[in-house]
Write an enzyme that holds these catalytic residues in place. Structure first.
Site, mmCIF file in Angstrom:
data_model
loop_
_atom_site.group_PDB
_atom_site.id
_atom_site.type_symbol
_atom_site.label_atom_id
_atom_site.label_comp_id
_atom_site.label_asym_id
_atom_site.label_seq_id
_atom_site.Cartn_x
_atom_site.Cartn_y
_atom_site.Cartn_z
ATOM 1 C CG HIS A 18 -8.231 2.511 21.341
ATOM 2 N ND1 HIS A 18 -7.315 1.752 22.028
ATOM 3 C CD2 HIS A 18 -9.454 2.086 21.754
ATOM 4 C CE1 HIS A 18 -7.953 0.902 22.833
ATOM 5 N NE2 HIS A 18 -9.245 1.081 22.678
ATOM 6 C CE LYS A 42 -11.850 -3.324 30.242
ATOM 7 N NZ LYS A 42 -11.841 -2.463 29.031
ATOM 8 N NE ARG A 97 -13.360 -4.226 19.472
ATOM 9 C CZ ARG A 97 -12.731 -4.518 20.603
ATOM 10 N NH1 ARG A 97 -11.445 -4.784 20.583
ATOM 11 N NH2 ARG A 97 -13.378 -4.538 21.742
ATOM 12 C CB SER A 134 -6.094 -2.688 25.176
ATOM 13 O OG SER A 134 -6.413 -1.465 24.579
#
Ligand code: PNS
Length: 170
Positions: A18, A42, A97, A134
């Site tokens: 990030h 989340k 990604r 993460s």
């Protein structure tokens, strides 16, 4: 007119991947808002306030700067595009990604453009960080693996403390 962009995400916690995207975005715009957004899908490890502090500490620790003025903020409800309007941002920044990230991001980019004409600028992850997320970092930390290659010292320290606290609480 200054070019203003918002880099939104859960950042739970912010990773070196990030931070690389933030640094590269800071070279493209006059102002960059790194925005901690609550994602209802989340369950966060860190509170919004903690995530903001960890982002600020990480930016300072890694001397992330650029021509852009970087600010860190939270959005605890409401549409992302409303925050963009409020700060005068015309672009969102997202890192990706793999094509899996793009498949996830594309509909959001289209909705944000539909809603308010806000464009999304996609920045490809540096391959060095291509496997860093993460959630993986939290998993490695929970299993007492080394996370220093993936996060700032501030985040590594906060994660180690959170793992110890969770263990102590059973
Ligand atoms: O890091 P994440 O969890 O993948 O980030 C997703 C996030 C928070 C950027 C996304 O859920 C979001 O944009 N939420 C804001 C709410 C919103 O505006 N939704 C409608 C358009 S996507």
């Amino acid at each position: 007119m200054p070019s203003i962009a918002v880099y939104p995400g859960s950042f739970d916690p912010i990773t070196l991947g990030h931070l690389d995207i933030a640094a590269r975005a800071a070279n493209l715009f006059d102002e960059l808002h790194v925005l901690v957004v609550h994602n209802p899908a989340k369950a966060p490890r860190f509170s919004s306030e903690e995530r903001v502090e960890l982002i600020r500490a990480s930016l300072a620790e890694l001397k992330v700067s650029g021509p852009a003025k970087i600010t860190v903020d939270t959005l605890d409800g409401g549409l992302l595009v409303n925050y963009c309007k409020m700060v005068g941002a015309t672009a969102l920044v997202k890192g990706f990604r793999t094509s899996v990230d793009l498949d996830y991001e594309l509909p959001m980019a289209q909705v944000n453009r539909d809603l308010a004409g806000v464009e999304t600028v996609f920045i490809p992850a540096d391959p060095v960080h291509g496997h860093v997320s993460s959630s993986l970092v939290k998993q490695v930390a929970d299993l007492e693996g080394q996370i220093n290659k993936y996060v700032s010292e501030a985040v590594a320290c906060a994660l180690t403390t959170s793992v110890a606290n969770r263990k102590a609480q059973g």
